[in-house]
Motif scaffolding. Structure first.
Motif, PDB file in Angstrom:
ATOM      1  N   ASP A  22     -11.148   3.568   6.443  1.00 55.51           N
ATOM      2  CA  ASP A  22     -12.112   3.238   5.397  1.00 55.51           C
ATOM      3  C   ASP A  22     -11.892   1.767   5.047  1.00 55.51           C
ATOM      4  O   ASP A  22     -10.907   1.409   4.402  1.00 55.51           O
ATOM      5  CB  ASP A  22     -11.888   4.133   4.175  1.00 55.51           C
ATOM      6  N   TYR A  23     -12.793   0.912   5.486  1.00 55.63           N
ATOM      7  CA  TYR A  23     -12.602  -0.531   5.352  1.00 55.63           C
ATOM      8  C   TYR A  23     -12.932  -1.072   3.965  1.00 55.63           C
ATOM      9  O   TYR A  23     -12.716  -2.256   3.696  1.00 55.63           O
ATOM     10  CB  TYR A  23     -13.461  -1.260   6.393  1.00 55.63           C
ATOM     11  N   ARG A  24     -13.453  -0.238   3.071  1.00 58.80           N
ATOM     12  CA  ARG A  24     -13.819  -0.749   1.748  1.00 58.80           C
ATOM     13  C   ARG A  24     -12.614  -1.293   0.988  1.00 58.80           C
ATOM     14  O   ARG A  24     -12.758  -2.143   0.110  1.00 58.80           O
ATOM     15  CB  ARG A  24     -14.500   0.354   0.937  1.00 58.80           C
ATOM     16  N   ASN A  25     -11.420  -0.826   1.346  1.00 60.53           N
ATOM     17  CA  ASN A  25     -10.209  -1.287   0.669  1.00 60.53           C
ATOM     18  C   ASN A  25      -9.601  -2.528   1.312  1.00 60.53           C
ATOM     19  O   ASN A  25      -8.568  -3.025   0.851  1.00 60.53           O
ATOM     20  CB  ASN A  25      -9.164  -0.164   0.660  1.00 60.53           C
ATOM     21  N   PHE A  26     -10.228  -3.032   2.393  1.00 61.46           N
ATOM     22  CA  PHE A  26      -9.660  -4.172   3.118  1.00 61.46           C
ATOM     23  C   PHE A  26     -10.547  -5.412   3.092  1.00 61.46           C
ATOM     24  O   PHE A  26     -10.185  -6.438   3.657  1.00 61.46           O
ATOM     25  CB  PHE A  26      -9.400  -3.784   4.579  1.00 61.46           C
ATOM     26  N   ASP A  28     -11.132  -7.549   0.936  1.00 62.17           N
ATOM     27  CA  ASP A  28     -10.596  -8.736   0.269  1.00 62.17           C
ATOM     28  C   ASP A  28      -9.910  -9.674   1.261  1.00 62.17           C
ATOM     29  O   ASP A  28      -9.584 -10.817   0.919  1.00 62.17           O
ATOM     30  CB  ASP A  28      -9.625  -8.343  -0.842  1.00 62.17           C
ATOM     31  N   LYS A  29      -9.715  -9.232   2.499  1.00 61.42           N
ATOM     32  CA  LYS A  29      -9.122 -10.100   3.522  1.00 61.42           C
ATOM     33  C   LYS A  29     -10.140 -11.088   4.087  1.00 61.42           C
ATOM     34  O   LYS A  29      -9.763 -12.030   4.782  1.00 61.42           O
ATOM     35  CB  LYS A  29      -8.537  -9.252   4.657  1.00 61.42           C
ATOM     36  N   HIS A  61     -20.211   3.825  -4.020  1.00 64.36           N
ATOM     37  CA  HIS A  61     -19.423   4.731  -3.192  1.00 64.36           C
ATOM     38  C   HIS A  61     -20.199   6.002  -2.873  1.00 64.36           C
ATOM     39  O   HIS A  61     -19.717   6.858  -2.145  1.00 64.36           O
ATOM     40  CB  HIS A  61     -18.117   5.096  -3.904  1.00 64.36           C
ATOM     41  N   ASP A  74     -18.472   4.662   7.878  1.00 59.38           N
ATOM     42  CA  ASP A  74     -17.171   4.060   8.186  1.00 59.38           C
ATOM     43  C   ASP A  74     -17.094   3.618   9.648  1.00 59.38           C
ATOM     44  O   ASP A  74     -16.514   2.575   9.955  1.00 59.38           O
ATOM     45  CB  ASP A  74     -16.042   5.045   7.861  1.00 59.38           C
ATOM     46  N   ASP A 287      -6.997  -3.449   9.387  1.00 63.95           N
ATOM     47  CA  ASP A 287      -5.712  -2.816   9.092  1.00 63.95           C
ATOM     48  C   ASP A 287      -4.808  -2.998  10.301  1.00 63.95           C
ATOM     49  O   ASP A 287      -5.095  -3.795  11.186  1.00 63.95           O
ATOM     50  CB  ASP A 287      -5.884  -1.345   8.698  1.00 63.95           C
TER      51      ASP A 287
END
Length: 319
Positions: A22-26, A28-29, A61, A74, A287
């Motif tokens: 799930d890339y929504r948490n990444f 910010d990179k 979401h 995803d 990730d």
């Protein structure tokens, strides 16, 4: 000084992950430029397959009024973001001598290597999502950590599940993926847990990729591959099935079809690259899932994740 000079000056293999993150948490990179690029690609996604990827990633979401579930969103997010990550590596002077695609990472690798267009990759993922729904079998997949190939094979036999469960991938010597009929997959996972596996858990998917069950309904995908313009790749790809180099359009077409129902051997593929003198790996993802399973294959190999890349890039900017 180009960023590539801050890394070991070796031939590198680029690793492309499959699905499951799930890339929504990444996100910010990504810096502002990458976020702008992502917005542009999200527009292409909407035009090609009719989903609001940007809205899913940034504003809500909840999925409303769509025929696709979160899993498919995803899949498309991984494909799109990894395509951008690849471009950032190359623009910084870090280029692959070889590519390796884990499962559907093959599609991303082919798009990055200009064998197929970005839009064609989207269409392939869409048809893969749709075609198994005609199957009446309830399928699933699972991962077992802490047991060898022979031990997992014996578990399947002891559960009398040889016709229901198959080893889908040997990630490394003690990390294996199984695939097949869901109830039997769960039975094998429970057996692995009872026999002391470090981890034995289901993978969130209703499909049985890399098993004979993934061949059911595959004709729709085969027809799409046949109708899709596919070209010789700019960068060779090592097959995770045969550990041979593929680059021609005809071989890449065959690899796409093989990628659905054939068992992978990621462990052997990484070792084969080492035998060829390629022991430096760059993970093309937000990730580090492939680095985690690959680093244990040979502790002397070098791995660069996107997180490390960003850190080095920031250090270079500070000079």
């Amino acid at each position: 000084m180009r960023l590539v000079n801050m890394l070991s000056n070796k031939k590198r293999a680029f690793l492309f992950q499959g699905v499951g993150a799930d890339y929504r948490n990444f996100l910010d990179k990504f810096d502002d430029d990458q976020l702008h690029t992502l917005e542009q690609y999200c527009s292409t996604v909407n035009e090609q397959i009719g989903i609001d990827l940007h809205g899913y990633l940034f504003t809500s979401h909840e999925l409303k009024h769509t025929e696709y579930d979160q899993m498919f969103y995803d899949w498309i997010a991984i494909y799109t973001c990894d395509y951008i990550v690849y471009q950032q590596y190359v623009n910084s002077g870090i280029k692959p001598a070889m590519m390796v695609g884990y499962s559907m990472g093959l599609i991303t690798a082919m798009a990055c290597g200009k064998s197929i267009s970005f839009a064609a990759g989207l269409q392939m993922l869409q048809i893969i999502y749709e075609y198994p729904k005609s199957s009446a079998d309830s399928c699933g997949m699972g991962v077992i950590v802490g047991k060898t190939y022979s031990e997992v094979y014996d578990m399947i036999a002891n559960c009398k599940a040889e016709n229901d469960v198959f080893i889908a991938s040997e990630n490394n010597e003690t990390c294996l993926v199984i695939s097949g009929i869901k109830d039997s997959v769960i039975q094998v996972l429970n057996t692995a847990e009872l026999q002391g596996a470090i981890k034995a858990s289901t993978i969130h998917t209703p499909y049985a990729f890399h098993s004979p069950y993934a061949a059911k309904g595959i004709e729709m995908f085969v027809n799409l591959v046949e109708d899709t313009p596919i070209y010789d790749g700019e960068v060779p790809i090592i097959s995770v099935f045969t550990q041979t180099i593929i680059q021609s359009a005809s071989d890449l077409k065959n690899e796409l079809i093989k990628n659905m129902a054939s068992p992978m051997n990621w462990n052997a593929s990484i070792l084969k690259l080492g035998e060829w003198g390629i022991d430096s790996f760059v993970e093309v993802s937000l990730d580090d899932s492939l680095t985690k399973i690959s680093r244990i294959i040979n502790l002397d190999y070098e791995f660069v994740t996107y997180k490390k890349f960003i850190r080095l890039k920031s250090a270079m900017s500070a000079l």
